[in-house]
Design a protein around this motif. Structure first.
Motif, PDB file in Angstrom:
ATOM      1  N   ALA A   2       0.723  -1.185  -0.085  1.00 54.06           N
ATOM      2  CA  ALA A   2       0.240   0.213   0.060  1.00 54.06           C
ATOM      3  C   ALA A   2       0.771   1.244  -0.029  1.00 54.06           C
ATOM      4  O   ALA A   2       1.992   1.319   0.576  1.00 54.06           O
ATOM      5  CB  ALA A   2      -0.920   0.007   1.243  1.00 54.06           C
ATOM      6  N   ALA A   3       0.468   2.390  -0.700  1.00 52.77           N
ATOM      7  CA  ALA A   3       1.057   3.548  -0.624  1.00 52.77           C
ATOM      8  C   ALA A   3       1.235   4.061   0.695  1.00 52.77           C
ATOM      9  O   ALA A   3       0.480   4.054   1.530  1.00 52.77           O
ATOM     10  CB  ALA A   3       0.427   4.527  -1.333  1.00 52.77           C
ATOM     11  N   GLY A   4       2.614   4.402   0.998  1.00 53.74           N
ATOM     12  CA  GLY A   4       2.998   4.869   2.403  1.00 53.74           C
ATOM     13  C   GLY A   4       3.058   3.849   3.287  1.00 53.74           C
ATOM     14  O   GLY A   4       3.238   4.203   4.448  1.00 53.74           O
ATOM     15  N   GLY A   5       2.973   2.777   2.971  1.00 55.47           N
ATOM     16  CA  GLY A   5       3.110   1.570   3.968  1.00 55.47           C
ATOM     17  C   GLY A   5       4.170   0.508   3.604  1.00 55.47           C
ATOM     18  O   GLY A   5       4.843   0.759   2.521  1.00 55.47           O
ATOM     19  N   PRO A   6       4.394  -0.699   4.333  1.00 54.63           N
ATOM     20  CA  PRO A   6       5.386  -1.541   3.990  1.00 54.63           C
ATOM     21  C   PRO A   6       4.966  -2.335   2.666  1.00 54.63           C
ATOM     22  O   PRO A   6       4.108  -2.286   2.081  1.00 54.63           O
ATOM     23  CB  PRO A   6       5.334  -2.430   5.082  1.00 54.63           C
ATOM     24  N   PHE A   7       6.207  -2.885   1.952  1.00 58.12           N
ATOM     25  CA  PHE A   7       5.903  -3.839   0.675  1.00 58.12           C
ATOM     26  C   PHE A   7       6.322  -5.152   1.045  1.00 58.12           C
ATOM     27  O   PHE A   7       7.463  -5.236   1.562  1.00 58.12           O
ATOM     28  CB  PHE A   7       6.827  -2.895  -0.279  1.00 58.12           C
ATOM     29  N   LYS A   8       5.564  -6.172   0.514  1.00 58.01           N
ATOM     30  CA  LYS A   8       5.858  -7.397   0.878  1.00 58.01           C
ATOM     31  C   LYS A   8       6.044  -8.049  -0.426  1.00 58.01           C
ATOM     32  O   LYS A   8       5.302  -8.054  -1.399  1.00 58.01           O
ATOM     33  CB  LYS A   8       4.749  -8.222   1.220  1.00 58.01           C
ATOM     34  N   LEU A   9       7.238  -8.573  -0.491  1.00 58.11           N
ATOM     35  CA  LEU A   9       7.712  -9.503  -1.655  1.00 58.11           C
ATOM     36  C   LEU A   9       7.532 -10.951  -1.322  1.00 58.11           C
ATOM     37  O   LEU A   9       8.002 -11.495  -0.308  1.00 58.11           O
ATOM     38  CB  LEU A   9       9.188  -9.278  -1.897  1.00 58.11           C
ATOM     39  N   THR A  10       6.697 -11.619  -2.275  1.00 59.12           N
ATOM     40  CA  THR A  10       6.820 -13.096  -2.291  1.00 59.12           C
ATOM     41  C   THR A  10       7.166 -13.740  -3.517  1.00 59.12           C
ATOM     42  O   THR A  10       7.025 -13.208  -4.455  1.00 59.12           O
ATOM     43  CB  THR A  10       5.501 -13.732  -1.818  1.00 59.12           C
ATOM     44  N   MET A  11       8.017 -14.782  -3.491  1.00 54.92           N
ATOM     45  CA  MET A  11       8.236 -15.484  -4.462  1.00 54.92           C
ATOM     46  C   MET A  11       8.531 -16.996  -4.234  1.00 54.92           C
ATOM     47  O   MET A  11       8.309 -17.547  -2.848  1.00 54.92           O
ATOM     48  CB  MET A  11       9.596 -14.914  -5.136  1.00 54.92           C
ATOM     49  N   THR A  12       9.061 -17.906  -5.088  1.00 55.93           N
ATOM     50  CA  THR A  12       9.474 -18.977  -4.875  1.00 55.93           C
ATOM     51  C   THR A  12      10.903 -19.452  -5.099  1.00 55.93           C
ATOM     52  O   THR A  12      11.559 -18.495  -6.109  1.00 55.93           O
ATOM     53  CB  THR A  12       8.869 -20.381  -5.757  1.00 55.93           C
ATOM     54  N   GLY A  13      11.511 -20.058  -4.499  1.00 51.59           N
ATOM     55  CA  GLY A  13      13.003 -20.574  -4.717  1.00 51.59           C
ATOM     56  C   GLY A  13      13.482 -22.015  -4.460  1.00 51.59           C
ATOM     57  O   GLY A  13      12.467 -22.657  -4.314  1.00 51.59           O
ATOM     58  N   LEU A  14      14.719 -22.368  -4.531  1.00 49.03           N
ATOM     59  CA  LEU A  14      15.193 -23.703  -4.172  1.00 49.03           C
ATOM     60  C   LEU A  14      15.493 -23.653  -2.932  1.00 49.03           C
ATOM     61  O   LEU A  14      16.036 -23.072  -1.979  1.00 49.03           O
ATOM     62  CB  LEU A  14      16.514 -23.705  -4.857  1.00 49.03           C
ATOM     63  N   ALA A  15      14.796 -24.730  -2.305  1.00 45.79           N
ATOM     64  CA  ALA A  15      14.854 -25.249  -0.747  1.00 45.79           C
ATOM     65  C   ALA A  15      16.330 -25.283  -0.328  1.00 45.79           C
ATOM     66  O   ALA A  15      17.133 -25.946  -1.320  1.00 45.79           O
ATOM     67  CB  ALA A  15      14.252 -26.411  -0.653  1.00 45.79           C
ATOM     68  N   GLY A  16      16.968 -24.734   0.664  1.00 42.04           N
ATOM     69  CA  GLY A  16      18.155 -24.916   0.966  1.00 42.04           C
ATOM     70  C   GLY A  16      19.159 -23.753   0.532  1.00 42.04           C
ATOM     71  O   GLY A  16      20.444 -23.738   0.835  1.00 42.04           O
ATOM     72  N   HIS A  17      18.611 -23.012  -0.154  1.00 45.84           N
ATOM     73  CA  HIS A  17      19.399 -21.788  -0.753  1.00 45.84           C
ATOM     74  C   HIS A  17      19.156 -20.598  -0.065  1.00 45.84           C
ATOM     75  O   HIS A  17      17.986 -20.523   0.663  1.00 45.84           O
ATOM     76  CB  HIS A  17      19.099 -21.661  -2.365  1.00 45.84           C
ATOM     77  N   THR A  18      19.910 -19.507   0.048  1.00 46.02           N
ATOM     78  CA  THR A  18      19.714 -18.301   0.519  1.00 46.02           C
ATOM     79  C   THR A  18      19.536 -17.127  -0.392  1.00 46.02           C
ATOM     80  O   THR A  18      20.300 -17.168  -1.331  1.00 46.02           O
ATOM     81  CB  THR A  18      20.931 -17.950   1.916  1.00 46.02           C
ATOM     82  N   TYR A  19      18.733 -16.190  -0.310  1.00 49.51           N
ATOM     83  CA  TYR A  19      18.596 -15.160  -1.298  1.00 49.51           C
ATOM     84  C   TYR A  19      18.498 -13.914  -0.849  1.00 49.51           C
ATOM     85  O   TYR A  19      18.084 -13.551   0.465  1.00 49.51           O
ATOM     86  CB  TYR A  19      17.169 -15.349  -1.833  1.00 49.51           C
ATOM     87  N   GLU A  20      19.384 -12.941  -1.159  1.00 49.52           N
ATOM     88  CA  GLU A  20      19.502 -11.463  -0.925  1.00 49.52           C
ATOM     89  C   GLU A  20      18.327 -10.897  -1.658  1.00 49.52           C
ATOM     90  O   GLU A  20      18.213 -10.883  -2.718  1.00 49.52           O
ATOM     91  CB  GLU A  20      20.753 -11.197  -1.301  1.00 49.52           C
ATOM     92  N   VAL A  21      17.833  -9.929  -0.653  1.00 51.86           N
ATOM     93  CA  VAL A  21      16.773  -9.027  -1.411  1.00 51.86           C
ATOM     94  C   VAL A  21      17.592  -7.720  -1.646  1.00 51.86           C
ATOM     95  O   VAL A  21      18.170  -7.189  -0.530  1.00 51.86           O
ATOM     96  CB  VAL A  21      15.760  -8.756  -0.405  1.00 51.86           C
ATOM     97  N   GLU A  22      17.668  -7.091  -2.685  1.00 52.37           N
ATOM     98  CA  GLU A  22      18.056  -5.828  -3.028  1.00 52.37           C
ATOM     99  C   GLU A  22      17.257  -4.877  -3.412  1.00 52.37           C
ATOM    100  O   GLU A  22      16.107  -5.346  -4.051  1.00 52.37           O
ATOM    101  CB  GLU A  22      19.166  -6.052  -4.148  1.00 52.37           C
ATOM    102  N   ALA A  23      17.550  -3.640  -3.076  1.00 51.78           N
ATOM    103  CA  ALA A  23      16.488  -2.630  -3.679  1.00 51.78           C
ATOM    104  C   ALA A  23      17.265  -1.293  -4.043  1.00 51.78           C
ATOM    105  O   ALA A  23      18.525  -1.066  -3.911  1.00 51.78           O
ATOM    106  CB  ALA A  23      15.807  -2.051  -2.281  1.00 51.78           C
ATOM    107  N   THR A  24      16.582  -0.675  -5.267  1.00 53.68           N
ATOM    108  CA  THR A  24      17.222   0.652  -5.695  1.00 53.68           C
ATOM    109  C   THR A  24      15.982   1.696  -6.137  1.00 53.68           C
ATOM    110  O   THR A  24      14.764   1.080  -6.246  1.00 53.68           O
ATOM    111  CB  THR A  24      17.810   0.158  -6.848  1.00 53.68           C
TER     112      THR A  24
END
Length: 66
Positions: A2-24
């Motif tokens: 929502a405008a002016g609020g938090p942003f929730k990112l959802t996705m799927t990935g490979l079990a056992g892996h770690t993913y970095e979230v990057e923003a710009t």
């Protein structure tokens, strides 16, 4: 998110892996703002509670496994 609020990112990935979230805001400088590890089914979720501080913000994820 929502405008002016938090942003929730959802996705799927490979079990056992770690993913970095990057923003710009300009597609030139990316900053790591968090990490995610999928559950057994591969689901990932990250909430950017800082999103309201930017007029626009773009996200990407990067698998940190080789």
């Amino acid at each position: 998110g929502a405008a002016g609020g938090p942003f929730k990112l959802t996705m799927t990935g490979l079990a056992g892996h770690t993913y970095e979230v990057e923003a710009t805001t300009d597609f030139s400088t990316w900053t790591v703002i968090g990490t995610m590890t999928p559950d057994a089914g591969g689901a990932l979720s990250f909430t950017d509670t800082n999103a309201a501080n930017f007029s626009q913000r773009f996200y990407r994820t990067r698998d940190t496994q080789p």
